[in-house]
Scaffold this motif. Structure first.
Motif, short mmCIF file in Angstrom:
data_model
loop_
_atom_site.label_atom_id
_atom_site.label_comp_id
_atom_site.label_asym_id
_atom_site.label_seq_id
_atom_site.Cartn_x
_atom_site.Cartn_y
_atom_site.Cartn_z
N UNK A 9 1.55 -4.68 1.64
CA UNK A 9 0.37 -3.85 1.82
C UNK A 9 0.48 -2.95 3.03
N UNK A 10 -0.49 -2.07 3.19
CA UNK A 10 -0.54 -1.19 4.35
C UNK A 10 -0.58 -2.01 5.63
N UNK A 11 0.23 -1.61 6.61
CA UNK A 11 0.26 -2.27 7.93
C UNK A 11 0.70 -3.73 7.85
N UNK A 12 1.51 -4.05 6.85
CA UNK A 12 1.97 -5.44 6.71
C UNK A 12 3.20 -5.75 7.55
N UNK A 13 3.92 -4.71 7.98
CA UNK A 13 5.13 -4.91 8.76
C UNK A 13 6.40 -4.46 8.05
N UNK A 113 12.31 0.74 0.34
CA UNK A 113 10.97 0.33 0.76
C UNK A 113 9.96 1.12 -0.07
N UNK A 114 9.19 0.41 -0.90
CA UNK A 114 8.27 1.06 -1.85
C UNK A 114 6.90 0.39 -1.74
N UNK A 115 5.95 0.98 -1.00
CA UNK A 115 4.65 0.33 -0.82
C UNK A 115 3.94 -0.01 -2.14
N UNK A 116 4.08 0.85 -3.15
CA UNK A 116 3.39 0.65 -4.43
C UNK A 116 4.36 0.15 -5.51
N UNK A 117 5.29 -0.66 -5.11
CA UNK A 117 6.32 -1.16 -6.02
C UNK A 117 5.71 -1.81 -7.26
N UNK A 118 4.78 -2.72 -7.06
CA UNK A 118 4.19 -3.44 -8.19
C UNK A 118 3.09 -2.62 -8.87
N UNK A 119 2.35 -1.85 -8.08
CA UNK A 119 1.30 -1.02 -8.66
C UNK A 119 1.87 -0.05 -9.69
N UNK A 120 3.09 0.43 -9.41
CA UNK A 120 3.73 1.41 -10.30
C UNK A 120 4.72 0.76 -11.26
N UNK A 121 4.79 -0.57 -11.21
CA UNK A 121 5.70 -1.32 -12.09
C UNK A 121 7.14 -0.82 -11.99
N UNK A 122 7.59 -0.67 -10.74
CA UNK A 122 8.97 -0.22 -10.49
C UNK A 122 9.91 -1.38 -10.22
N UNK A 123 9.41 -2.62 -10.34
CA UNK A 123 10.25 -3.77 -9.98
C UNK A 123 11.47 -3.90 -10.88
N UNK A 124 11.42 -3.32 -12.07
CA UNK A 124 12.59 -3.42 -12.96
C UNK A 124 13.79 -2.63 -12.45
N UNK A 135 -2.46 -11.33 5.79
CA UNK A 135 -3.82 -11.46 5.29
C UNK A 135 -4.60 -10.16 5.48
N UNK A 136 -5.65 -10.02 4.69
CA UNK A 136 -6.42 -8.77 4.65
C UNK A 136 -7.06 -8.42 5.99
N UNK A 158 -7.30 -0.30 1.66
CA UNK A 158 -6.69 -1.55 1.21
C UNK A 158 -7.16 -1.90 -0.21
N UNK A 159 -8.37 -1.50 -0.55
CA UNK A 159 -8.90 -1.81 -1.88
C UNK A 159 -8.15 -1.06 -2.98
N UNK A 160 -7.44 0.01 -2.60
CA UNK A 160 -6.67 0.78 -3.57
C UNK A 160 -5.36 0.09 -3.94
N UNK A 161 -4.97 -0.92 -3.17
CA UNK A 161 -3.70 -1.60 -3.39
C UNK A 161 -3.92 -2.97 -4.00
N UNK A 162 -2.90 -3.47 -4.68
CA UNK A 162 -2.96 -4.85 -5.16
C UNK A 162 -3.10 -5.80 -3.98
N UNK A 163 -3.74 -6.92 -4.19
CA UNK A 163 -3.94 -7.87 -3.11
C UNK A 163 -2.62 -8.54 -2.71
N UNK A 164 -2.62 -9.08 -1.51
CA UNK A 164 -1.45 -9.80 -1.01
C UNK A 164 -1.09 -10.95 -1.95
N UNK A 165 -2.11 -11.62 -2.46
CA UNK A 165 -1.86 -12.76 -3.34
C UNK A 165 -1.16 -12.36 -4.63
N UNK A 166 -1.57 -11.26 -5.23
CA UNK A 166 -0.94 -10.79 -6.46
C UNK A 166 0.51 -10.40 -6.21
N UNK A 167 0.74 -9.72 -5.08
CA UNK A 167 2.11 -9.30 -4.77
C UNK A 167 3.01 -10.50 -4.49
#
Length: 203
Positions: A9-13, A113-124, A135-136, A158-167
């Motif tokens: 997520x944003x500012x996760x490190x 490094x892809x912040x929206x890796x899972x949101x965009x389904x690029x994991x393949x 944590x949030x 942060x609400x625009x991104x998948x949660x830490x738990x889902x990722x």
């Protein structure tokens, strides 16, 4: 070559983890840098963004004013979809080119490094997906300090991104960044050794 997709997520490190990979001699591609290239002044992407969002998203230096653009994205879900449709195809093309170039050099590992890796389904695209977990509430505090935004703005972003738990559930590996740099480094080195072993198995 083992292709690693790094997210969080944003500012996760993520930036710190990228630096640690580079210190190990691993080439790293940053999606945000590629996104800047995709909308650099004079590019078709730049013109498309300005046509849609207006001159208010152009800074005094002639480049896109990212904070101004971010404010529009927070307030207008459709604006986010438009921007993604302009930028994402080019970013994906540039990432694929980076991975091809690294493979051609004989590298055993490369990181995107892809912040929206899972949101965009690029994991393949990757052999391993790696999530930097936080944590949030910590994310929100870091965003406020880093970007100078209000708590409400940070939470909307942060609400625009998948949660830490889902990722966490979708990632192959997780690096914890809950308690500071020392913990982050320790978690990184353990994960790095796992990836090195996978690289060896690819030989």
């Amino acid at each position: 070559m083992v292709k690693v997709g790094l997210t969080g997520g944003a500012a996760s490190g993520k930036t710190t983890v990228c630096r640690l990979f580079r210190e190990k001699g691993v080439a790293v591609s940053i999606a945000d840098d590629l996104a800047r290239d995709a909308v650099a002044p004079g590019s078709p992407g730049f013109e498309a963004v300005v046509d849609w969002f207006g001159d208010g998203v152009v800074g005094a230096d002639g480049c896109l004013d990212r904070p101004a653009l971010r404010r529009k994205l927070i307030s207008d879900p459709e604006a986010r979809r438009v921007l993604e449709s302009i930028v994402q195809p080019e970013v994906i093309r540039l990432m694929e080119r980076f991975l091809e170039q690294e493979a051609a050099t004989g590298a055993s590992m490369a990181v995107c490094e892809v912040p929206l890796l899972f949101e965009l389904n690029l994991d393949s695209m990757f052999d391993i997906t790696l999530h930097v977990g936080v944590d949030r509430s910590t994310q929100c505090a870091r965003l406020m300090a880093r970007d100078g935004v209000s708590e409400a703005e940070a939470m909307r972003l942060l609400a625009l991104q998948l949660s830490d738990g889902v990722k966490r559930e979708r990632a192959d590996l997780v690096i914890e960044n809950l308690q500071g740099l020392s913990e982050l480094k320790g978690a990184f080195y353990k994960v790095f050794e796992k990836i090195v072993k996978k690289c060896s198995a690819h030989l």
